[in-house]
Design an enzyme around this catalytic site. Sequence first.
Site, PDB file in Angstrom:
ATOM      1  N   ASP A  93      -4.846  -7.271   5.825  1.00 11.87           N
ATOM      2  CA  ASP A  93      -6.293  -6.250   5.438  1.00 11.87           C
ATOM      3  C   ASP A  93      -7.295  -7.242   4.884  1.00 11.87           C
ATOM      4  O   ASP A  93      -8.466  -8.009   5.748  1.00 11.87           O
ATOM      5  CB  ASP A  93      -5.838  -6.006   4.497  1.00 11.87           C
ATOM      6  CG  ASP A  93      -6.856  -4.769   3.720  1.00 11.87           C
ATOM      7  OD1 ASP A  93      -8.256  -4.813   5.202  1.00 11.87           O
ATOM      8  OD2 ASP A  93      -7.145  -3.697   3.282  1.00 11.87           O
ATOM      9  N   ASP A 107      -2.087 -18.091   0.908  1.00 12.41           N
ATOM     10  CA  ASP A 107      -3.526 -19.154   0.001  1.00 12.41           C
ATOM     11  C   ASP A 107      -4.281 -19.982   1.307  1.00 12.41           C
ATOM     12  O   ASP A 107      -4.968 -20.103   0.974  1.00 12.41           O
ATOM     13  CB  ASP A 107      -3.099 -19.356  -0.778  1.00 12.41           C
ATOM     14  CG  ASP A 107      -1.524 -19.548  -1.680  1.00 12.41           C
ATOM     15  OD1 ASP A 107      -1.189 -19.664  -0.446  1.00 12.41           O
ATOM     16  OD2 ASP A 107      -1.275 -20.830  -2.956  1.00 12.41           O
ATOM     17  N   ASP A 147     -10.099  -9.246   7.672  1.00 14.97           N
ATOM     18  CA  ASP A 147     -12.033  -9.456   7.391  1.00 14.97           C
ATOM     19  C   ASP A 147     -11.990 -10.300   7.805  1.00 14.97           C
ATOM     20  O   ASP A 147     -13.129 -10.523   8.563  1.00 14.97           O
ATOM     21  CB  ASP A 147     -11.417  -8.856   6.608  1.00 14.97           C
ATOM     22  CG  ASP A 147     -12.276  -7.026   6.495  1.00 14.97           C
ATOM     23  OD1 ASP A 147     -11.786  -6.332   7.651  1.00 14.97           O
ATOM     24  OD2 ASP A 147     -12.675  -6.465   5.700  1.00 14.97           O
ATOM     25  N   TYR A 158       0.960  -1.675   0.195  1.00 15.76           N
ATOM     26  CA  TYR A 158       0.332  -0.176  -0.112  1.00 15.76           C
ATOM     27  C   TYR A 158       0.821   1.436   0.012  1.00 15.76           C
ATOM     28  O   TYR A 158       0.183   2.304  -0.134  1.00 15.76           O
ATOM     29  CB  TYR A 158      -0.954   0.173   1.101  1.00 15.76           C
ATOM     30  CG  TYR A 158      -1.558  -1.432   1.230  1.00 15.76           C
ATOM     31  CD1 TYR A 158      -2.065  -1.843  -0.201  1.00 15.76           C
ATOM     32  CD2 TYR A 158      -2.514  -0.777   2.029  1.00 15.76           C
ATOM     33  CE1 TYR A 158      -2.976  -2.844   0.450  1.00 15.76           C
ATOM     34  CE2 TYR A 158      -3.283  -2.312   2.607  1.00 15.76           C
ATOM     35  CZ  TYR A 158      -3.979  -2.586   0.899  1.00 15.76           C
ATOM     36  OH  TYR A 158      -4.927  -3.852   1.040  1.00 15.76           O
ATOM     37  N   LYS A 177       3.910 -15.280   1.111  1.00 17.26           N
ATOM     38  CA  LYS A 177       4.275 -15.832  -0.218  1.00 17.26           C
ATOM     39  C   LYS A 177       5.181 -16.500  -0.605  1.00 17.26           C
ATOM     40  O   LYS A 177       5.728 -15.970  -2.059  1.00 17.26           O
ATOM     41  CB  LYS A 177       3.272 -14.712  -1.229  1.00 17.26           C
ATOM     42  CG  LYS A 177       2.444 -15.767  -2.610  1.00 17.26           C
ATOM     43  CD  LYS A 177       1.190 -16.726  -2.236  1.00 17.26           C
ATOM     44  CE  LYS A 177       1.349 -17.728  -4.230  1.00 17.26           C
ATOM     45  NZ  LYS A 177       0.472 -18.636  -3.169  1.00 17.26           N
TER      46      LYS A 177
END
Length: 359
Positions: free
Chosen positions: A245, A221, A249, A143, A189
């Site tokens: 992020d 994943d 959630d 970000y 990852k």
Amino acid sequence: MSKTYNIALIKGDGIGPEIIDEAVKVLDAVSSSEDFDFTYDEVLMGGIAYDMTGDPLPDETIKSARSSDAVLFGAIGGEKWDNLPREKRPESGLLRFRKELGVYSNLRPAIVYDELINASSLKAEVVKGVDLMVVRELIGGLYFGEPKGRDENKGYNTMVYTKPEIERIAHSAFEIAMQRDKRVCSVDKANVLDVSQFWREVVIEISEQYPEVELTHMYVDNCAMQLIRDPKQFDVILTGNIFGDILSDEASMLSGSIGLLPSASVGSKIGVYEPIHGSAPDIAGQGIANPIATISSAAMMLRYALNENNAADKIDAAIKKTLSEGYRTKDLAAYDAKEICSTSEIGSIIANYAAKCKL
Ligand code: NAD
């Protein structure tokens, strides 16, 4: 000698004032049976700050936060301010506030209360007993990385993490794990991304300073899948900005209700403790908002900012007792409610239990 903690109090907009008042009620109640008390400095942020000063984040608010022991925050925003220029909007004030304070570590617990097990969209046996914490890096990674941009043929962002950025978020996760079940799962990852391979190496290096904590690694994943398949396997999940992020959630919805979940954004000095929900303008002023997410954020503040674990445990126990006795705000009326309470009534019940709680 008894201690006094100085709390910067930001009520904000919508239901913000209602839920913060209940958190303060509970903090004062629990402190009456402990060797500390609070002073509160109430300062403005969000739409109300814009209305009163023309700035959604007045300098005085930053000053108060910087000289406090911690910030307790309600929520900001509402339709009334949606058409203002971007820098005048309540949400811009909040982002600027986090940056000013340098809060790089976002802590999002996902707790499933037994009493509300039916509120989750997953099967009871999958979510019963879930108590995990996502530690998300908040002010770096994809970000914020450079270069970023777009032209008519492409858009691009850069995922970059420096060694100090990984070291500090790793310390944050290991320190939290030391206060919990002493297990950290670092999510990356690393099978594909160089930045993740580097992340993994640095996390392993930092883990050597925390020999009591068990460190495991998982690809993002797989983690997304494991959170739904068997969320109880996790204690602390440590991860970068974009992965955190998404995963936080996902994890927050294990509990099934937005009115229950707290969060903390912490950094080098002052932390910000706040519910994960927004200002809920649709129910503001009706006395029906659920204050539990904010009361639980106050418990996080006691635990992580003030090191008052005993008091934090009392608040957590008081919330559980309140729910197990069937007291519910309107949002949870459908789940084994014995009595529907107003925001203020449920705050008073929790405060009363917290004050009397013997651990
Ligand atoms: P929201 O979280 O405010 O509300 C979503 C839904 O959940 C609404 O139906 C609301 O009534 C309900 N809800 C939320 N909190 C509740 C509680 N404690 N008890 C009972 N019900 C509750 O999200 P939204 O409607 O998308 O946003 C409203 C405003 O809040 C917007 O201006 C948004 O920008 C702002 N917002 C602020 C923050 C923050 O201050 N950190 C976070 C998210 C959204």
